[in-house]
Design a protein around this motif. Sequence first.
Motif, PDB file in Angstrom:
ATOM      1  N   ARG A  94      31.484   2.127   9.503  1.00  0.00           N
ATOM      2  CA  ARG A  94      32.749   1.462   9.814  1.00  0.00           C
ATOM      3  C   ARG A  94      32.843   1.197  11.309  1.00  0.00           C
ATOM      4  O   ARG A  94      32.117   1.786  12.092  1.00  0.00           O
ATOM      5  N   GLU A  95      33.788   0.360  11.677  1.00  0.00           N
ATOM      6  CA  GLU A  95      34.026   0.052  13.081  1.00  0.00           C
ATOM      7  C   GLU A  95      35.432   0.480  13.468  1.00  0.00           C
ATOM      8  O   GLU A  95      36.348   0.461  12.648  1.00  0.00           O
ATOM      9  N   VAL A 107      38.849  -0.223  14.714  1.00  0.00           N
ATOM     10  CA  VAL A 107      39.645  -1.447  14.693  1.00  0.00           C
ATOM     11  C   VAL A 107      40.977  -1.307  15.425  1.00  0.00           C
ATOM     12  O   VAL A 107      41.666  -2.297  15.648  1.00  0.00           O
ATOM     13  N   ASP A 108      41.315  -0.068  15.792  1.00  0.00           N
ATOM     14  CA  ASP A 108      42.606   0.155  16.431  1.00  0.00           C
ATOM     15  C   ASP A 108      42.615   1.575  16.992  1.00  0.00           C
ATOM     16  O   ASP A 108      41.672   2.342  16.796  1.00  0.00           O
ATOM     17  N   ASP A 164      41.111   7.151  17.468  1.00  0.00           N
ATOM     18  CA  ASP A 164      40.587   5.918  16.884  1.00  0.00           C
ATOM     19  C   ASP A 164      41.005   5.753  15.430  1.00  0.00           C
ATOM     20  O   ASP A 164      41.208   6.733  14.705  1.00  0.00           O
ATOM     21  N   TRP A 179      39.418   3.778  12.169  1.00  0.00           N
ATOM     22  CA  TRP A 179      38.209   3.129  11.647  1.00  0.00           C
ATOM     23  C   TRP A 179      38.587   2.283  10.447  1.00  0.00           C
ATOM     24  O   TRP A 179      39.191   2.787   9.496  1.00  0.00           O
ATOM     25  N   GLY A 180      38.238   1.009  10.470  1.00  0.00           N
ATOM     26  CA  GLY A 180      38.627   0.060   9.428  1.00  0.00           C
ATOM     27  C   GLY A 180      37.801   0.174   8.172  1.00  0.00           C
ATOM     28  O   GLY A 180      36.908   0.994   8.092  1.00  0.00           O
ATOM     29  N   PRO A 181      38.158  -0.631   7.211  1.00  0.00           N
ATOM     30  CA  PRO A 181      39.140  -1.706   7.284  1.00  0.00           C
ATOM     31  C   PRO A 181      40.574  -1.190   7.166  1.00  0.00           C
ATOM     32  O   PRO A 181      40.829  -0.139   6.609  1.00  0.00           O
ATOM     33  N   ASP A 185      44.408  -2.838   6.088  1.00  0.00           N
ATOM     34  CA  ASP A 185      45.221  -3.928   5.563  1.00  0.00           C
ATOM     35  C   ASP A 185      46.503  -3.289   5.031  1.00  0.00           C
ATOM     36  O   ASP A 185      46.592  -2.945   3.845  1.00  0.00           O
ATOM     37  N   GLY A 212      42.629   2.981   6.462  1.00  0.00           N
ATOM     38  CA  GLY A 212      41.446   3.400   7.196  1.00  0.00           C
ATOM     39  C   GLY A 212      41.365   4.894   7.439  1.00  0.00           C
ATOM     40  O   GLY A 212      42.111   5.687   6.877  1.00  0.00           O
TER      41      GLY A 212
END
Length: 105
Positions: A11-12, A14-15, A21, A23-25, A27, A33
């Motif tokens: 994962r990356e 995202v916020d 941190d 980690w996404g996704p 929605d 996440g």
Amino acid sequence: MAIDPSFDESREVVDSHNGHDVWGPVDEPETLGIHGTHVAVDFDVCIEDGACVEDCPVDVFEWVDTPGHPESERKADPVNEIQCIDCMLCVDVCPVDAIDVDSSR
């Protein structure tokens, strides 16, 4: 389904939220996440059981409202993950395996 212990590879970020941190996704409100890195809580698995919040000896977790999430409308947020002493108690008491503690992260 338990938290993926290798989420930091799959994962990356995202916020950020409350100093850690995310980690996404993501929605909202259905997919929130994984929150945290050293102490990671999969918000999509967390069911608001509260054992981690109650049992953590160094108060890593605080409740955060997540209205509209299908599993629960409150999550254990690792806002103080820097305080973690790697006792693994939160991992042991979580009934849905939503938490991962990794001292190498």
